[in-house]
Design a protein around this motif. Structure first.
Motif, PDB file in Angstrom:
ATOM      1  N   THR A 134       3.139-155.735 -46.159  1.00 31.99           N
ATOM      2  CA  THR A 134       4.376-154.907 -46.321  1.00 31.99           C
ATOM      3  C   THR A 134       4.546-154.612 -47.821  1.00 31.99           C
ATOM      4  O   THR A 134       5.255-153.576 -48.246  1.00 31.99           O
ATOM      5  N   ILE A 135       3.704-155.132 -48.756  1.00 36.05           N
ATOM      6  CA  ILE A 135       3.655-154.757 -50.131  1.00 36.05           C
ATOM      7  C   ILE A 135       2.638-153.596 -50.068  1.00 36.05           C
ATOM      8  O   ILE A 135       2.754-152.576 -50.725  1.00 36.05           O
ATOM      9  N   PHE A 136       1.641-153.660 -49.385  1.00 35.68           N
ATOM     10  CA  PHE A 136       0.323-152.824 -49.421  1.00 35.68           C
ATOM     11  C   PHE A 136       0.837-151.561 -48.944  1.00 35.68           C
ATOM     12  O   PHE A 136       0.463-150.230 -49.518  1.00 35.68           O
ATOM     13  N   ALA A 137       1.657-151.529 -47.969  1.00 32.47           N
ATOM     14  CA  ALA A 137       2.197-150.106 -47.047  1.00 32.47           C
ATOM     15  C   ALA A 137       2.825-149.182 -48.181  1.00 32.47           C
ATOM     16  O   ALA A 137       2.201-147.967 -48.497  1.00 32.47           O
ATOM     17  N   PRO A 138       3.858-149.496 -48.701  1.00 30.95           N
ATOM     18  CA  PRO A 138       4.297-148.624 -49.950  1.00 30.95           C
ATOM     19  C   PRO A 138       3.297-148.276 -51.090  1.00 30.95           C
ATOM     20  O   PRO A 138       3.557-147.182 -51.832  1.00 30.95           O
ATOM     21  N   ALA A 139       2.552-149.249 -51.380  1.00 29.98           N
ATOM     22  CA  ALA A 139       1.641-148.792 -52.553  1.00 29.98           C
ATOM     23  C   ALA A 139       0.535-147.845 -52.094  1.00 29.98           C
ATOM     24  O   ALA A 139       0.300-146.816 -52.971  1.00 29.98           O
ATOM     25  N   ILE A 155       0.919-154.758 -57.812  1.00 30.09           N
ATOM     26  CA  ILE A 155       1.353-155.772 -58.585  1.00 30.09           C
ATOM     27  C   ILE A 155       2.742-155.383 -59.066  1.00 30.09           C
ATOM     28  O   ILE A 155       3.811-156.362 -58.886  1.00 30.09           O
ATOM     29  N   ILE A 156       3.136-154.081 -59.237  1.00 32.44           N
ATOM     30  CA  ILE A 156       4.536-153.712 -59.685  1.00 32.44           C
ATOM     31  C   ILE A 156       5.564-154.015 -58.642  1.00 32.44           C
ATOM     32  O   ILE A 156       6.800-154.310 -58.770  1.00 32.44           O
ATOM     33  N   LEU A 457       0.355-164.646 -53.943  1.00 39.66           N
ATOM     34  CA  LEU A 457      -0.639-164.551 -52.788  1.00 39.66           C
ATOM     35  C   LEU A 457      -0.427-163.222 -51.848  1.00 39.66           C
ATOM     36  O   LEU A 457      -1.537-162.669 -51.649  1.00 39.66           O
ATOM     37  N   ALA A 458       1.058-162.818 -51.713  1.00 37.50           N
ATOM     38  CA  ALA A 458       1.166-161.740 -51.030  1.00 37.50           C
ATOM     39  C   ALA A 458       0.317-160.346 -51.733  1.00 37.50           C
ATOM     40  O   ALA A 458      -0.043-159.550 -51.177  1.00 37.50           O
ATOM     41  N   ILE A 459       0.640-160.555 -53.143  1.00 37.57           N
ATOM     42  CA  ILE A 459       0.231-159.337 -53.824  1.00 37.57           C
ATOM     43  C   ILE A 459      -1.328-159.359 -53.806  1.00 37.57           C
ATOM     44  O   ILE A 459      -2.124-158.354 -53.722  1.00 37.57           O
ATOM     45  N   LEU A 460      -2.027-160.455 -53.836  1.00 39.97           N
ATOM     46  CA  LEU A 460      -3.707-160.573 -53.606  1.00 39.97           C
ATOM     47  C   LEU A 460      -3.871-159.953 -52.319  1.00 39.97           C
ATOM     48  O   LEU A 460      -4.880-159.416 -52.270  1.00 39.97           O
ATOM     49  N   VAL A 461      -3.164-160.451 -51.149  1.00 39.65           N
ATOM     50  CA  VAL A 461      -3.676-159.947 -49.914  1.00 39.65           C
ATOM     51  C   VAL A 461      -3.345-158.507 -49.726  1.00 39.65           C
ATOM     52  O   VAL A 461      -4.501-157.846 -49.244  1.00 39.65           O
TER      53      VAL A 461
END
Length: 555
Positions: A134-139, A155-156, A457-461
């Protein structure tokens, strides 16, 4: 993006973060931090539950899913209203009666500590992975817009969510999700309205639906039993019901939303509200994607919507071949446009479908060239369709608003996940197994530290994630691998007193291994894994309990 877009985007996101942190500062006990002081009203619960599920992936991938495959994906949600009723009648009264902080506390009172711990760990694994997605998608979106490094963007986005989630806990998540859902609904309705306005004169909404129908985009219901078809009425009602039951009934990221309710009735009304609104909302988002498809029947579209894929092939030895495919693609677009302007008849509908098939063949050939140019570049472009439309067609200011919609969805979903991950780790693992007799303030601090840890950890994933056909499918696949097993454990706990802890524990381990193998060999569509996992653990638990009882009698 223009300056106005940056202003709209930045102010929207900063307001949500600042408001959430300020409004919920100063939680001093576990009940305030994890359950929001049990003050949440039903409409806040309903919006919070909806916002938790509606991640950026929903608004990034779902329109692209409809653009390519039509409205059939809505069948995935057919089981949701059924699940909401069952949870309201069974799960919520039990959770409130026991006054639990997490869903997994109940399992200890019914079975034992090891079953509670195992189930909590299964949740932590699948939800920890999903939080990264869910973090990766908007990135991906902002990477395409700004050309920034994905790691920096991950990260942001992660840090923005961590700030108010760690600060205010459950109440911060619920409070901010109301603002986020307002931004989301407002932005999507504006986008839908503008798409219709951009269609040529004489192409009304009814005409647009007719064009989409002629291209097989409006087929909602599929009653076939073909197991190779992921989305049918049966997978929605059967597999979807099991998935939704497990997600809303046993996934702490959702359970924590309605455990914060003022009463059983408030929690039940919140879930019913979600059940009534969720399917129409998903239908509408898919319809937005279909309207984007209609828009591109009259306007030029790229052969592949992924800008990185196009850039890679342009700088390769295969660019001449790629240009040849682009010319053929443009010719098909012109023929298609002429056909539509002449009016949709049975004959023209057949020709239109033939042109669409030819275009799909060209796109597959283009993907082959992109892969030859660089094997590491993602050729799937479903997740880029809607963002391409936003960036190239919306007026100043609204681009920033639509990006705020997608990022708000990402923040709301990720915040719920991190909040639940931190709470489950603190309550079910740390407090129960490591530090059983500490002060309230100690457990609040522990919850905050665990939330921060899961955020990192979520940011790392997110930093190591790759696209998997379609992001919304990836999240649901991850859930389906674990959810059926967890749901089976809860159903055994609720309804079958005959089965004891050891039988359930062993059955759960065996079932999880079997489901992973079934998924890996691609034996069943992923939605069916929910039903298989639930049924398998219940069957194995009964068999193991019966064997144990027989041995006890013999002894």
């Amino acid at each position: 993006m223009q300056s106005l877009d940056w202003i709209v985007l930045s102010l929207t996101l900063l307001f949500i973060v600042a408001y959430g942190a300020w409004k919920t500062r100063g939680s001093k006990n576990v009940e305030d931090y994890i359950k929001g002081g049990n003050e949440t009203k039903w409409w806040t619960i309903g919006l919070s539950v909806m916002a938790t599920q509606a991640s950026a992936i929903t608004f990034l991938s779902t329109p692209g899913q409809a653009f390519h495959s039509g409205m059939g994906f809505v069948q995935f949600y057919f089981g949701l209203p059924i699940a909401m009723v069952i949870i309201c009648l069974v799960f919520i009264p039990i959770y409130h009666k026991l006054n639990v902080y997490t869903a997994y506390e109940y399992l200890e009172s019914r079975f034992d500590v090891k079953t509670r711990t195992l189930t909590a760990i299964l949740f932590l694994i699948q939800r920890g992975l999903a939080a990264g997605i869910t973090i990766f998608a908007p990135a991906i979106i902002l990477s395409a817009v700004l050309g920034w490094d994905l790691v920096t963007l991950n990260i942001i986005i992660g840090v923005l969510v961590i700030i108010y989630t760690v600060s205010g806990g459950t109440k911060a998540v619920s409070v901010t999700q109301k603002q986020q859902m307002a931004v989301i609904f407002g932005g999507m309705f504006i986008a839908f309205y503008l798409i219709l306005q951009y269609l040529p004169d004489g192409i009304t909404f009814t005409k647009a639906l007719e064009i989409a129908g002629a291209s097989n985009k409006m087929k909602v219901l599929d009653f076939s039993w073909d197991l190779n078809n992921r989305y049918t009425v049966w997978t929605g009602f059967l597999g979807g019901t099991f998935l939704m039951l497990s997600y809303f009934g046993t996934d702490q990221s959702q359970v924590q939303r309605y455990l914060s309710g003022k009463s059983v009735r408030e929690s039940q009304l919140g879930l019913i509200f979600n059940g009534l609104l969720k399917v129409p909302m998903q239908f509408f988002i898919l319809l937005v994607g279909v309207m984007v498809f209609v828009f591109y029947q009259f306007n030029a579209s790229p052969l592949n919507f992924n800008p990185k894929a196009n850039k890679v092939v342009q700088n390769s030895e295969f660019y001449a071949d790629y240009q040849s495919l682009e010319k053929q693609h443009q010719q098909i677009e012109e023929k298609r446009k002429e056909l539509i302007f002449n009016g949709i008849t049975d004959e023209s509908a057949v020709k239109l479908q033939e042109l669409n098939e030819q275009d799909l063949t060209l796109k597959d050939e283009a993907k082959t060239l992109i892969t030859k140019a660089n094997e590491e570049v993602e050729t799937n472009d479903k997740d880029y369709v809607f963002i391409h439309f936003i960036l190239n067609n919306l007026p100043k200011g609204l681009i920033g608003l639509l990006l705020a919609v997608i990022l708000s969805a990402a923040m709301s979903s990720t915040a719920s996940e991190l909040n639940a991950l931190g709470s489950t780790t603190a309550v079910d693992l740390y407090k129960r197994n490591m530090a059983t007799d500490r002060s309230e303030s100690h457990y609040v601090k522990a919850s905050k530290w665990f939330t921060l840890g899961w955020g990192i950890l979520a940011i790392l994933v997110a930093c190591v994630a790759n696209l998997f056909d379609n992001l919304i499918q990836l999240v649901n696949i991850i859930g389906s691998i674990f959810y059926g097993n967890v749901l089976g454990i809860f159903l055994l706990a609720f309804f079958f007193k005959y089965v004891k802890s050891n039988a359930v524990f062993i059955a759960a381990i065996i079932t999880q291994l079997v489901i992973i193998i079934v998924w890996y060999i691609d034996w069943l569509p992923y939605l069916w894994l929910n039903a298989l996992g639930c049924g398998l653990i219940m069957l194995l638990a009964f068999i193991l309990q019966s064997i144990k009882n027989e041995n006890s009698i013999i002894e």
